[in-house]
Design a protein around this motif. Structure first.
Motif, PDB file in Angstrom:
ATOM      1  N   UNK B 204       0.910  -0.910  -0.049  1.00 36.49           N
ATOM      2  CA  UNK B 204      -0.335  -0.204   0.263  1.00 36.49           C
ATOM      3  C   UNK B 204       0.811   1.100   0.060  1.00 36.49           C
ATOM      4  N   UNK B 205       1.853   1.403   0.323  1.00 43.19           N
ATOM      5  CA  UNK B 205       2.570   3.058   1.470  1.00 43.19           C
ATOM      6  C   UNK B 205       3.608   2.668   0.600  1.00 43.19           C
ATOM      7  N   UNK B 208       1.809   0.753  -4.298  1.00 40.19           N
ATOM      8  CA  UNK B 208       0.643   1.314  -4.416  1.00 40.19           C
ATOM      9  C   UNK B 208       0.829   2.832  -5.029  1.00 40.19           C
ATOM     10  N   UNK B 209       1.664   3.307  -4.087  1.00 44.13           N
ATOM     11  CA  UNK B 209       1.502   4.807  -3.347  1.00 44.13           C
ATOM     12  C   UNK B 209       2.693   5.215  -4.801  1.00 44.13           C
ATOM     13  N   UNK B 212       0.007   5.174  -7.720  1.00 39.08           N
ATOM     14  CA  UNK B 212      -0.880   6.533  -7.821  1.00 39.08           C
ATOM     15  C   UNK B 212       0.081   8.064  -7.878  1.00 39.08           C
ATOM     16  N   UNK B 213       1.156   7.584  -7.581  1.00 37.15           N
ATOM     17  CA  UNK B 213       2.313   9.039  -7.774  1.00 37.15           C
ATOM     18  C   UNK B 213       2.453   9.139  -9.563  1.00 37.15           C
ATOM     19  N   UNK B 216      -1.098  10.042 -11.907  1.00 36.90           N
ATOM     20  CA  UNK B 216      -1.988  11.440 -11.487  1.00 36.90           C
ATOM     21  C   UNK B 216      -0.374  12.358 -11.623  1.00 36.90           C
TER      22      UNK B 216
END
Lengths: 53, 460
Positions: B204-205, B208-209, B212-213, B216
């Protein structure tokens, strides 16, 4: 006034919002589980104390 | 001209400057006032300073001359001074872990008082001895219901990523030296082993983080600007980070120096004689700042700390520094740091001065270099004169051990190479060090061929 001077990162914000539901639910379950365990321990102590009397 | 310190200029809420010599002062701008008031009225300041998690400060009067020089001022505060500022690339695994957990504890306490951390760079945490504390009193802002943690990405880059990388290979901690705002998450994601995808927290941290960066990257979207994050989601995020970091245990690698005190040529009597000798020399010096070079697990640094010195125990070996930190976890006067004297921390960041080099943070009142000279002179081909010059820029007084060529540890260093060190002898050592220091005591260590010197730097 918003005073954050660092860029929080759009991806970091979106991830928090999406994952927040999962980690938030896990956190609440953990919280209630701890309370349940503490209450059970207190009840157990109470009843074991009474049975000794 | 009075300008902010070279390492305090990014946050427009205020900055650190030297108001007069030795008077470290933090200026607070009027628009931070509301947040500063909340820090006190909520009881958060008392709570955190009481727990030793936030640096205490005193408010000092604002003079007319201050306003003339610096413009609008809400308050001037004088924070307690940390004896030596250190940086994440100088910390061991457990030091970084302690700093990460301190940050999360502070954030939880802040949220319980209606505030939140607006930034979370690792260097905002400093060590007083082995105790981590937040040194930036302006790191807090009032929590707006529904808001996300703006410093989440910065926390992951500065703490979580480097901890996971160090756990994979401790040499990866050096990323912190080159990346001013922590290890980029896409790089961390690439460097971590595939198995890390199976850990929910790392998935997650970090992984996936990072994705996501990347997705986006194009900039702020309407979703990102919406405030619809519940407090429980925010607390869940902190709790998830905290439980992941708490569970991390460093897979300690086998290093050259980790077991030094069980693998040297000192007899128990000679080691005890050496301790007594070093202690008697320390007694002749004023208490102040002591830098122990090649400190290993801090056995001799402890003598300086007991004599009232704030002692920085430096060693090249990450396991030795880790052991030292764990052994002295409750100490407020012993700071273990990972320093490679062959390549000490440089000045870096903006203008090369945002993070100070090791020597810019000195000089120490006392330097200690025990069982070190042969490694510098023979293993690293550094002439005595250069070594003396280095110590003269690092300390005012020096306790140094000379180890002759006949010593078995020196013989071990020479066993695999040609002996090109015809000048490695005690006379040359004394002659070269005398160019920078005056020799005040020469003592043979009983039961060995070694000699310990007390030297004082010749004034420039």
């Amino acid at each position: 006034m918003i005073i954050a001077y660092i860029d929080p990162g759009t991806g970091s914000i979106i991830l928090q919002i999406i994952a927040g539901g999962v980690v938030g639910t896990l956190f609440v379950i953990k919280l209630y589980w701890r309370r349940f365990k503490a209450m059970s321990a207190r009840l157990l102590k109470f009843f074991s104390g009474r049975s000794k009397e | 001209m009075n300008i902010p310190n070279d390492n305090s200029f990014r946050d427009p809420c205020g900055f650190i400057f030297m108001r007069s010599e030795n008077m470290l002062t933090r200026l607070i701008r009027p628009y931070y006032g509301r947040h500063y008031e909340q820090l006190f009225s909520s009881g958060l300041y008392d709570d955190l300073t009481g727990d030793g998690l936030l640096i205490p400060h005193l408010e000092i009067p604002v003079e007319q001359s201050d306003t003339e020089q610096y413009g609008d001022i809400y308050k001037l505060i004088q924070p307690e001074v940390i004896p030596l500022v250190s940086y994440p690339y100088e910390w061991s695994f457990s030091q970084l872990k302690a700093a990460a957990l301190a940050t999360l504890t502070i954030q939880k306490k802040a949220l319980s008082k209606g505030m939140t951390l607006k930034d979370a760079p690792a260097h905002n945490i400093q060590f007083k001895g082995c105790q981590p504390l937040l040194i930036d009193s302006l790191s807090f802002e009032i929590y707006q219901p529904g808001d996300v943690w703006k410093a989440y990405g910065q926390f992951c880059r500065n703490f979580l990523g480097p901890l996971l990388l160090m756990n994979h290979d401790y040499r990866l901690s050096e990323i912190m030296l080159y990346e001013m705002d922590g290890a980029p998450l896409d790089l961390t994601s690439k460097l971590l082993p595939r198995g890390s995808w199976l850990s929910f927290g790392a998935l997650l941290h970090i992984h996936l983080h990072a994705k996501a960066l990347k997705v986006c990257k194009s900039g702020g979207s309407a979703t990102a600007k919406r405030r619809n994050n519940s407090l429980n989601s925010l607390l869940g995020l902190i709790d998830s980070l905290e439980s992941l970091i708490s569970r991390l245990k460093w897979k300690i690698p086998a290093t050259e120096w980790a077991d030094y005190y069980n693998n040297n040529n000192y007899s128990a009597n000679a080691l005890s004689a050496k301790e007594q000798l070093v202690d008697s020399l320390l007694a002749r010096l004023p208490a102040g700042m002591a830098w122990d070079f090649g400190a290993n697990d801090g056995r001799f640094s402890e003598l300086a700390a007991r004599r009232g010195c704030y002692t920085v125990a430096m060693d090249i070996d990450p396991v030795a520094v880790e052991n030292n930190f764990i052994r002295h976890r409750d100490s407020a006067s012993m700071l273990p740091l990972r320093i490679d004297l062959r390549n000490p921390s440089p000045g870096n960041g903006w203008n090369g001065r945002e993070r100070l080099s090791l020597f810019e943070r000195g000089p120490a009142d006392t330097g200690m270099a025990l069982a070190l000279i042969h490694h510098l002179a023979i293993s690293n081909n550094v002439p005595f004169l250069k070594i003396a010059q280095c110590f003269a820029s690092a300390c005012k007084n020096l306790i140094i051990e000379f180890i002759p060529k006949s010593d078995s540890m020196v013989q071990k260093l020479l066993s695999s190479r040609q002996d090109i060190f015809s000048n490695y002898d005690q006379q040359t050592f004394e002659a070269d060090f005398s160019k920078f220091f005056t020799i005040h005591a020469v003592n043979r260590v009983a039961g060995s061929e070694r000699t310990i010197y007390l030297m004082k730097k010749i004034q420039d």
